[in-house]
Structure formats: structure tokens, C-alpha cells
Scaffold this active site. Structure first.
Site, PDB file in Angstrom:
ATOM      1  N   TRP A   1       0.851  -1.207   0.000  1.00 51.34           N
ATOM      2  CA  TRP A   1       0.000   0.000   0.000  1.00 51.34           C
ATOM      3  C   TRP A   1       0.880   1.249   0.000  1.00 51.34           C
ATOM      4  O   TRP A   1       0.542   2.260  -0.604  1.00 51.34           O
ATOM      5  CB  TRP A   1      -0.902  -0.037   1.240  1.00 51.34           C
ATOM      6  CG  TRP A   1      -1.699   1.219   1.469  1.00 51.34           C
ATOM      7  CD1 TRP A   1      -2.866   1.551   0.870  1.00 51.34           C
ATOM      8  CD2 TRP A   1      -1.380   2.297   2.354  1.00 51.34           C
ATOM      9  NE1 TRP A   1      -3.313   2.754   1.318  1.00 51.34           N
ATOM     10  CE2 TRP A   1      -2.421   3.249   2.238  1.00 51.34           C
ATOM     11  CE3 TRP A   1      -0.329   2.568   3.232  1.00 51.34           C
ATOM     12  CZ2 TRP A   1      -2.443   4.433   2.965  1.00 51.34           C
ATOM     13  CZ3 TRP A   1      -0.352   3.745   3.955  1.00 51.34           C
ATOM     14  CH2 TRP A   1      -1.390   4.663   3.821  1.00 51.34           C
ATOM     15  N   HIS A   2       2.071   1.145   0.675  1.00 52.02           N
ATOM     16  CA  HIS A   2       2.986   2.287   0.708  1.00 52.02           C
ATOM     17  C   HIS A   2       3.685   2.483  -0.634  1.00 52.02           C
ATOM     18  O   HIS A   2       3.889   3.600  -1.081  1.00 52.02           O
ATOM     19  CB  HIS A   2       4.079   2.090   1.766  1.00 52.02           C
ATOM     20  CG  HIS A   2       3.567   2.159   3.169  1.00 52.02           C
ATOM     21  ND1 HIS A   2       3.005   1.082   3.804  1.00 52.02           N
ATOM     22  CD2 HIS A   2       3.551   3.178   4.066  1.00 52.02           C
ATOM     23  CE1 HIS A   2       2.661   1.442   5.041  1.00 52.02           C
ATOM     24  NE2 HIS A   2       2.975   2.706   5.215  1.00 52.02           N
ATOM     25  N   GLU A   3       4.088   1.360  -1.217  1.00 52.44           N
ATOM     26  CA  GLU A   3       4.900   1.458  -2.437  1.00 52.44           C
ATOM     27  C   GLU A   3       4.920   0.088  -3.094  1.00 52.44           C
ATOM     28  O   GLU A   3       5.038  -0.926  -2.412  1.00 52.44           O
ATOM     29  CB  GLU A   3       6.332   1.861  -2.058  1.00 52.44           C
ATOM     30  CG  GLU A   3       7.235   2.106  -3.237  1.00 52.44           C
ATOM     31  CD  GLU A   3       8.663   2.413  -2.762  1.00 52.44           C
ATOM     32  OE1 GLU A   3       8.881   3.530  -2.264  1.00 52.44           O
ATOM     33  OE2 GLU A   3       9.516   1.526  -2.861  1.00 52.44           O
TER      34      GLU A   3
END
Lengths: 599, 372
Positions: free
Chosen positions: B300-302
């Protein structure tokens, strides 16, 4: 001489500067301030004088508009005119019979009700309540046109006048037809003395002040709705809120309203408490908004388990009111500040006396005495003499008194079914069924129900009619709440030697397992068909008139009571268990299919 | 860009006041206008994107379920679109710079969209209109950086909304606390003062320098992110809503499971409800469920190998801790109190270091894999 605050004193109090701008009644669509109420009282006073009506005259009022009903009720009371309010859900035949019996000097009725009930046939002075016509066009909804005829038009023509300063305390404030058969309806006559002294009792017991914000969604055609609603708010210059119609699908909105509107007092019947306790999820802090003071339970016995569960779940204090329409609304109170203690007791009398006609076993019929008693049944001396003897009202309830002075109800002498806080006289149902051409004899009676307190069954002797036909017939002639949960057709009714129907035997017929299980007519694979069958049966309408897209608005019989019956029937038919959230989300027949598919 | 941010903030303020002063039936529209107007001022394609997503998910929620797996397809599509955009944009910004490629607030509303679709498929929320739902998706306080609030709670607050002086003054104090965390503690104390001082004092490239930088990095990211969450919660309260907390003293966590209940709480709760629990129910294997949940949380972050490894690292940590906890629960009653207290303190320090070294460890493994 009694020292109650009179209608005139209440009306004068409304003119105080800090009161006028405050709301008296707030519904989901309308708000009436005390100023508006004061003006309405003035104009109604003028109208009554214009028509030569005054103290002691009777006026029949029937309207589906709560604000209108409340304003007329209060305005009539302020003029010493006796209000006879009819429930707009009443069937035509009964409405006619009640209006005839009331013998009114004036009838004020919704235009639609007038037509439905054929009130022109009564040949009495009549004023219609015409609906305001919405102007069309882009901003049509913003401004409503005033009707050119009917009540509003008549009132607009007149300048407000002050209501009388003095009304004799024995003047009848209202007559409430509660029970009895259509042939012989029973009208409870309540005097100004009874009404206003009891309003004082209620106000002191519940701690009402002008700052109180009261939530009461009960029907205004019943005493608990009108007296514990608009009247008590008028008496205390407090505000009444009726944000939603109480239904299973509006439970969460009702709780939201308690929080949002900073409600201080809520009036409810035990059925509402049962549904709120059982079905509301994550709503426990609805009463924890910092304003709530007291929940008043009335209309039926509050089971100790429910009492405890509700207090525990929502963290509220509950006061239970025991009373009859014949005692305005109450008289005996239990709960914090009144009786410390035993849940399930009806508590102690306030501003009245109790006596038990001991049958030797420590219990007996409960008698009540005090200013709150009715004056009698309207134009019915025999019935009045039966229940009012030497100043004591015979309640028809069997009670005992414990060592602490608390009273407990142990049974019922009168034949009455209390379903969801509303009294139903089984004779009225039997009478209606007996009028059906194919019915030779009918009997109706109550049976215990966990949510509704009691449900209503009818046993019918007939050779040709079936349940569906009779239920549909009931839906046409009876108010929705009076339609039996089940009607069983038999060849003849079970009778004892005296020729009277043996109710225990009749009841036992409904306990048979083959009666409880309701075999479906459609095949097991056809979920849609089975669903529609269930819906048609529960809502008592023809199968052809029900669709997957039908909502409570389209289906006449789909009220809270039927809603829960529908859920129970679905759970039985499809062998599933619905979650509270699903029960409340069931706002369309077809939604049930999704729940079935997921189960 | 900063001009646009000031304009957007001013707009939210004006629209926020309107949500209290307009006639009640118009207030929900003012709420939507607050969020939509701010988005429009900052980036109109972002507004278009959220508006379309809101309309589409609302429509899908109204379809009759059970006939056609519309919700499942929509969730797949939303996830795919988000991951592609995220991959193209090169990850979530660590600071408050605004990226062009990833629509504003998308990282957060993607989770809200999925939450809506899943819950509506599970049996539905209570009755609501498109206006209610749009108010939720466009809620200005939670739009930029969360918290990831739930529609149920929003709907309840919306229906119960009333002016509450106490809540509003609490909200104002939360905004003040947020500003102190971001500006005073994060930007000035840690960023401008402490970080250069530590770098200057410690020999470059040494373990001490890496350690010092890592500590400052984590403290700073905590103050920044919990500061922004405070701002969001405070603004939410001024608007009459109680947004969920996002941080609860995470560096005092007793174990890694506890840490994830204290750090970015609304995200980890989302992963628990919509990844971990369904995965556990399907596979009945706690490690796999943890891995799925933490990988989703990481990606979800990267979208990168780095965050995949980071997710596995945390999943391993969670699994090892659970095993150890079962063993320790049997041992603990027999141990002297001093030992138990000692272990309790040690466990907190170990947990903190496990978290701090998640990035360096993931980096090291990534280098190992890539340079093999």
C-alpha cells in the site's frame, strides 16, 4: 377544592417572553413554536365563539397530521370544549359509530378521512382540514400556498381572541374511545380536574421543566401519545420531539435523535424497549450525550429481565407507569426516586390511593381513587356503575401488596389483549369476524409473545372461509394493529357445558406443531416464490399484489409488528437466522433473497 | 502549490462554518462541498477521480447482490488501478510534497471504497443516500492523510450531528497539539536541530551514525504522521465528527502485535478486517494470513520488492512473537517477579528495535537478492 394549574394558567404562561420562541412540537417535517400555538389557540377560540360553541360542547377531531391534531386538542381544551379524537386508522364502520355516539356539535376532519369514512352522512357541522397545496415551478417546494377553504382558511379570517379565564374543573376535557365493541363503544370521559391534576403529578414525578426535551413517538390518538406528549409539553412549556414514526427500520434513527436532539425524557412502550435492546448495534452511547435524564415505560407491563437489560445496556434510569385510560395515563410509579427496588413491581401510588379487594389469598382486584379518575363512560351509566363504585375505580387487574408497600400485578380479571402497549378488546375482533358472511362464530384471544407482550389469535367456525381470505377481510375492516397474527378455521368452536367457548382449549389448538409449522406451497428450489408466499401471508395481502420491489410504503400491512412476523416467518421458511442489522435493513421484500443467499 | 493549499484550507474553513449555519437539509451538501472544493483547488483531476469512484461504488452497492459478483470485480479493479498508479508514481510521499501522478488522498480513499463494497456485500449498512456516502468519501478532515474511518461510524455521527462546544474545543486543542508535533517537535527540534547535530557528532558510516539517524527518522516520522492525524481528528471534531485515533504511544508497545495496534491503527485495523481475518478463515494458517496482511500493508505504501520484503519481515516477526508468547505464558508463572518485570522492559526495547530495523533489514535483503 383542588389546586391544579388550569388550562387558562398554562395558556397565559405561554405569553412569557422567554417561552414564545421555543419549539413546542418538532416533527420530521414541521416545527410549531409556543408563539404559533398561542396564536392558534386564539384563532380556534374565535372560531368556536363564531360558531357559538363553548364549555361542555363536543368536537370530533380526526387528522393524520400530528401537529394539527395536537394544536386542535390543546386549543379545544383551553376553551373547555370536549375533544373526541378519532384514530385516523379506524375502519369506516367503527369511525361512523363512534362519531354518532359522540353526538358532536362540530367535526373537524381531514378531507381524505371525510371521504373514506363518509362523514357527510352524519349530517353534522363539519370543517375539512385541506392539505396546503404546493406551488409548482422551480422554487415551488420553498413556499406553500395557503388553502382557499377548510380549517386554515376559516382560521385565517378571524382575529385571535383570548380563551376563557375559568373553566369549571368538572368540565370534560376529552373523551377517548378505547375499547368496547363497535355496537357498544366505550368512551372514557376525562375532566379538567383529572387531566390537569394528573399532568401535575407526572411533571413532579418525572422532573419536567421548561428546559425538558421530550421524545414521544407514540400515537396521538392514544392517551400515552397525546397526554404524555403535546399536553405535558404544553403544561410545562417544554419541547416535544417526534422525529420518526417508530418502526423497526427507524430504530437507529430514533436512537440517533435521542443524542442529536439532546433528549432529556423518552416515553416508550415495553415493545419499543425490547426491540431497541435486541436490535440496535453499537448504539449504546445514544443516551450518554450528557442530557438524558429519564426513560418512561408505559402502556404494558415491563418485564424485569427487559427492564434490567435495557438499563444495563444503555445506562439509563427507567420509571414504569401503571395506569389505565380511565386514570388519564398513570397513578402508580416504580423506579428510581419512587421505589427503590424490586424490578417487576408496579411500585407505589402518587397523588392517589390504592386498595386491594382481598380474596383471602393475599391478592385481589386493584382499586384506585383520586383526582385522576375518569368521570365515567360516555352516555353509559351501566358500564360506569360497574367500574366506578363509591369513588373507587375497579381496574380489572389482580394485584398484591408486599411488606414494603409496593404493589405487584398478578393477573387480569378483564378480557383484554395488550399488544405492543396497545389495548385490544378481543370482543371487537370477534364481532368484526362474525360480520363476515361465511363465518358462523368467532372468538379472539391473546397469547404470550416475547417482543409484543401478547399476540392476538382468532378461532373461527366456518365451512367455506380460509385464513387468507379472513385475514384480508380483517385488513379491510380493522386497524392494522388489531389484525390477528393467526386465524384458524375449524368446524365448530370448543365449548364447555355452559355453552361458553373454552379459551384454554382454543389456545391449545394453536400450540399444535402442525399449526406452527407453515408448509410452503411452492417448491423448495423456488426461493423467490417462497419469499413472496411468506410476504403475502404475513402482510395479509394477495400474492399477486406483492413484488420483490415492494417496500413498507407499498404494502399496507407492513408495520413494525408485521415486520418482525415477516422476519420470523422468513427464518422458519428458509431455516436461517437474520442478524439485527439485516432485520433493520429489510426495507424491500427482495432484500430477503440476498440474506437467504448469504446464509 | 502553497498558494493553492492556503486557498483550499480557507475554503474548508468557510464551507465548514456553512455546515453549521446553513439550514439543516443543506448541511450535508456543504460537507461534500468542503472536501470537493478543496480537491478542485488543489488538483481537479483528483476531484474527478474521487467523484467517479464514489458514484461507481455507490451504484454497485445498490445492485442486487448474489447475482453477479460486481463488488468483487470492482474491488479487483480499484486495487489494480491503485497499484498501477502507485507503481508509476514511485511510492507514497514521506513528507508533505504533493505528487502529481497519484490522485490526492487516493491511498486513503481506496481503502474506504473497498471497505464500503465489502461491508455492503456482507449485509449492508443502514439506509443511506448518495449524499450521505459522498459526505463520507469527501469528508475534508480525513481526505488528505486519513485516518481511514468507517462509513458506519461516519453515518452515525452524521445522523447525531449537533453543535457541541466541548467537542469543538477539544478539536481545537487537538489541532494545536498536531501543529506542535509537526512544526515544533518534528520540523524544528528533530529535523533542523537534532539531526544535523547527531550527524556531525558521530563518525560517518559508523553503526552509531546509522543508529542515531534511524532513531531520529522514526521519531520524526512519528511526530509528523501523528501530528497530521491530530490535525485531521481536530478538524473532524470541529465539523462535529469523531474520527478514530491513529496512534497510541506506539514506541511503548510490548510486542510487535501490540505495535501494530498502536501505530497507524486505522490502517492496521483495515488490514486485520479485510485481509488478515478473511485469509485466516480461508487458509487456517496464521503465518500465511499475517504475511498476506503485512504484504498488503507494505505494498500500500509502495509497489516494490523492498516493501514486499518489509511485509515478510513483519509477518515473520509476528509469527515468531506468537510462538514465543505461547512458550512464555507457560514459563511466566514460575519466574520471579523481578525477572518478569525485567523481561517486560526488555520486550519493549526489542520491539522498538525490531520496528526501527525493518527498513535497513529489508534494504539489506533486497541488495542481497538484486546483487546475487
Amino acid at each position: 377544592m383542588s389546586t391544579f394549574r388550569s388550562a387558562a394558567e398554562c395558556a397565559v404562561a405561554l405569553e412569557a417572553r422567554d417561552v414564545t420562541a421555543r419549539p413546542w412540537i418538532v416533527t420530521d417535517t414541521r416545527e410549531v413554536s409556543f408563539q404559533a400555538l398561542g396564536e392558534r389557540i386564539g384563532r380556534v377560540t374565535a372560531l368556536l365563539r363564531h360558531r357559538g360553541l363553548g364549555v361542555g360542547d363536543r368536537v370530533v377531531i380526526a387528522t393524520g397530521d400530528d401537529c394539527e391534531a395536537a394544536m386542535l386538542f390543546v386549543a379545544m381544551v383551553c376553551n373547555g370544549v370536549t375533544v373526541v379524537q378519532l384514530d385516523p386508522l379506524t375502519g369506516a364502520e367503527r369511525a361512523q359509530a363512534l362519531a354518532r355516539k359522540a353526538d358532536p356539535a362540530l367535526i373537524i376532519v381531514d378531507a381524505a378521512l371525510k371521504a373514506r369514512w363518509d362523514f357527510d352522512a352524519l349530517d353534522r357541522p363539519l370543517i375539512e382540514i385541506a392539505k396546503p397545496v404546493a406551488k409548482t415551478g422551480l422554487f415551488g417546494g420553498l413556499k406553500r400556498a395557503k388553502p382557499s377553504h377548510g380549517l386554515d382558511a376559516a382560521l385565517d379570517e378571524l382575529a385571535p381572541e383570548a380563551p376563557p379565564k375559568h373553566i369549571p374543573p368538572e368540565t370534560l376535557a376529552y373523551i377517548l374511545f378505547t375499547s368496547g365493541t363497535t355496537k357498544d363503544p366505550k368512551g372514557v370521559c376525562v375532566s379538567h380536574r383529572a387531566l390537569f391534576s394528573h399532568l401535575g403529578t407526572l411533571s413532579r414525578t418525572f422532573g419536567y421543566t421548561p428546559e425538558s426535551r421530550i421524545l414521544n413517538t407514540l400515537m396521538l390518538s392514544h392517551a400515552d401519545g397525546m397526554i404524555q406528549g403535546p399536553m405535558i409539553a404544553f403544561f410545562n412549556a417544554a419541547s416535544l420531539y417526534r422525529p420518526v414514526k417508530f418502526e423497526i427500520t427507524t430504530l437507529e434513527r430514533l436512537l440517533d435523535s435521542v443524542f442529536q436532539l439532546r433528549i432529556t425524557h423518552m416515553i416508550a412502550v415495553p415493545t419499543m424497549l425490547s426491540l431497541l435492546a435486541r436490535l440496535s448495534d453499537h448504539q449504546e452511547e445514544a443516551f450518554a450525550g450528557g442530557d438524558f435524564q429519564l426513560l418512561v415505560s408505559c402502556g404494558a407491563a415491563l418485564e424485569p429481565a427487559l427492564w434490567q437489560e435495557f438499563e444495563h445496556k444503555f445506562g439509563v434510569k427507567i420509571i414504569n407507569v401503571y395506569g389505565l385510560t380511565e386514570t388519564v395515563v398513570g397513578g402508580v410509579f416504580a423506579g428510581p426516586g419512587v421505589t427503590a427496588g424490586e424490578l417487576g413491581s408496579i411500585g407505589r401510588p402518587i397523588d392517589c390511593e390504592l386498595k386491594i379487594l382481598d380474596d383471602g389469598a393475599g391478592q385481589g382486584e386493584l382499586l384506585m381513587r383520586g383526582d385522576l379518575l375518569m368521570s365515567g363512560y360516555f352516555a353509559d351509566e351501566a358500564q360506569t356503575a360497574e367500574v366506578l363504585r363509591d369513588g373507587w375505580l375497579h381496574t380489572g387487574d389482580i394485584a398484591r401488596r408486599d411488606g414494603e408497600g409496593r404493589y405487584w400485578i398478578c393477573g387480569r380479571k378483564k378480557n383484554i389483549v395488550i399488544r405492543g402497549g396497545l389495548n385490544i378488546h378481543p370482543e371487537e375482533i370477534a364481532e368484526a369476524l362474525n360480520r363476515h358472511a361465511e363465518v358462523s362464530e368467532a372468538v379472539a384471544f391473546g397469547a404470550p409473545d416475547p417482543d409484543w407482550g401478547e399476540k392476538l389469535f382468532a378461532l373461527v367456525a366456518s365451512s367455506s372461509a380460509d385464513e387468507a381470505k379472513l385475514l384480508q377481510y380483517c385488513a379491510e375492516v380493522l386497524e392494522p394493529r388489531k389484525i390477528p397474527s393467526r386465524i384458524m378455521v375449524v368446524e365448530s368452536l370448543p365449548k364447555g357445558r355452559s355453552g361458553k367457548v373454552v379459551l384454554d382449549e382454543a389456545r391449545a389448538l394453536f400450540d399444535r406443531p402442525d399449526v406452527q409449522a407453515k408448509p410452503s406451497t411452492a417448491g423448495a428450489g423456488d426461493a423467490e416464490g417462497r419469499l413472496l408466499d411468506v410476504a403475502a401471508r404475513v402482510f395479509k395481502i394477495e400474492r399477486a399484489r406483492i413484488r420483490l420491489t415492494s417496500t413498507p410504503k407499498d404494502v399496507l400491512g407492513w408495520d413494525s409488528l408485521a415486520h418482525l412476523d415477516f422476519v420470523t416467518a422468513l427464518e422458519e421458511e428458509f431455516d436461517i437466522r437474520l442478524a439485527p442489522r439485516q432485520i433493520m435493513a429489510l426495507t424491500r421484500i427482495g432484500k430477503a433473497l440476498d440474506f437467504v443467499a448469504r446464509a | 502549490m502553497s498558494g493553492a493549499i492556503i486557498a483550499a484550507a480557507a475554503w474548508v474553513l468557510v464551507a465548514g462554518v456553512a455546515t453549521w449555519t446553513l439550514r439543516p437539509s443543506w448541511r450535508p451538501f456543504a460537507l461534500i462541498a468542503a472536501g470537493a472544493g478543496a480537491l478542485a483547488l488543489l488538483s481537479w483531476p483528483s476531484l474527478l477521480c474521487l467523484a467517479l469512484a464514489t458514484l461507481a461504488t455507490y451504484r454497485i452497492g445498490r445492485l442486487r447482490e448474489g447475482r453477479f459478483p460486481a463488488a468483487a470485480l470492482a474491488i479487483t479493479a480499484i486495487t489494480a488501478i491503485y497499484l498501477v498508479l502507485l507503481w508509476r508514481s514511485g511510492g507514497l510521499p514521506d513528507d508533505d510534497t504533493l505528487r502529481i501522478l497519484l490522485p490526492l488522498g487516493m491511498a486513503y480513499y481506496v481503502l474506504r471504497l473497498i471497505h464500503y463494497l465489502i461491508e455492503i456485500d456482507r449485509g449492508g449498512f443502514r439506509d443511506h443516500s448518495l449524499v450521505d456516502y459522498a459526505g463520507y468519501q469527501f469528508f475534508p478532515a480525513a481526505l488528505p492523510v486519513g485516518p481511514i474511518h468507517r462509513f458506519d461510524d461516519f453515518l452515525r455521527d452524521l445522523r447525531r450531528r449537533r453543535w457541541d462546544g466541548e467537542l469543538a474545543s477539544w478539536g481545537a486543542s487537538r489541532i494545536l497539539a498536531g501543529l506542535v508535533k509537526i512544526v515544533l517537535l518534528g520540523n524544528i527540534l528533530l529535523g533542523a536541530k537534532l539531526a544535523p547535530a547527531v550527524t556531525a557528532a558521530l563518525p560517518p558510516g559508523s553503526f552509531a551514525a546509522l543508529y542515531g539517524a534511524t532513531v531520529i527518522y522514526w521519531l520524526n516520522i512519528y511526530f509528523q504522521f501523528s501530528g497530521y492525524s491530530s490535525l485531521a481528528i481536530g478538524l473532524g471534531a470541529l465539523l462535529g465528527f469523531r474520527l478514530p485515533e491513529n496512534f497510541n504511544l506506539p514506541f511503548l508497545a510490548r510486542n510487535i502485535g501490540d505495535f501494530w495496534r498502536r501505530w497507524h491503527m486505522t490502517l492496521s485495523a483495515w488490514c486485520r478486517d479485510y485481509v488478515y481475518t478473511p485469509a485466516l478463515a480461508t487458509w487456517r494458517a496464521p503465518f500465511l494470513a499475517s504475511a498476506a496482511s503485512m504484504i498488503v500493508l507494505g505494498l500500500w505504501h509502495e509497489v516494490s520488492l523492498h516493501y514486499l520484503l518489509w511485509g515478510l519481515y513483519h509477518a515473520t516477526g509476528l509469527t515468531v512473537w506468537r510462538r514465543w508468547d505461547a512458550i512464555y505464558a507457560r514459563l511466566a508463572p514460575g519466574l520471579p517477579a523481578a525477572v518478569r518485570h525485567g523481561w517486560s522492559g526488555t520486550a519493549r526495547i526489542l520491539t522498538l528495535h525490531f520496528v526501527m530495523f525493518s527498513y535497513p533489514t529489508a534494504n539489506a535483503v533486497e541488495n542481497l537478492v538484486l546483487n546475487r
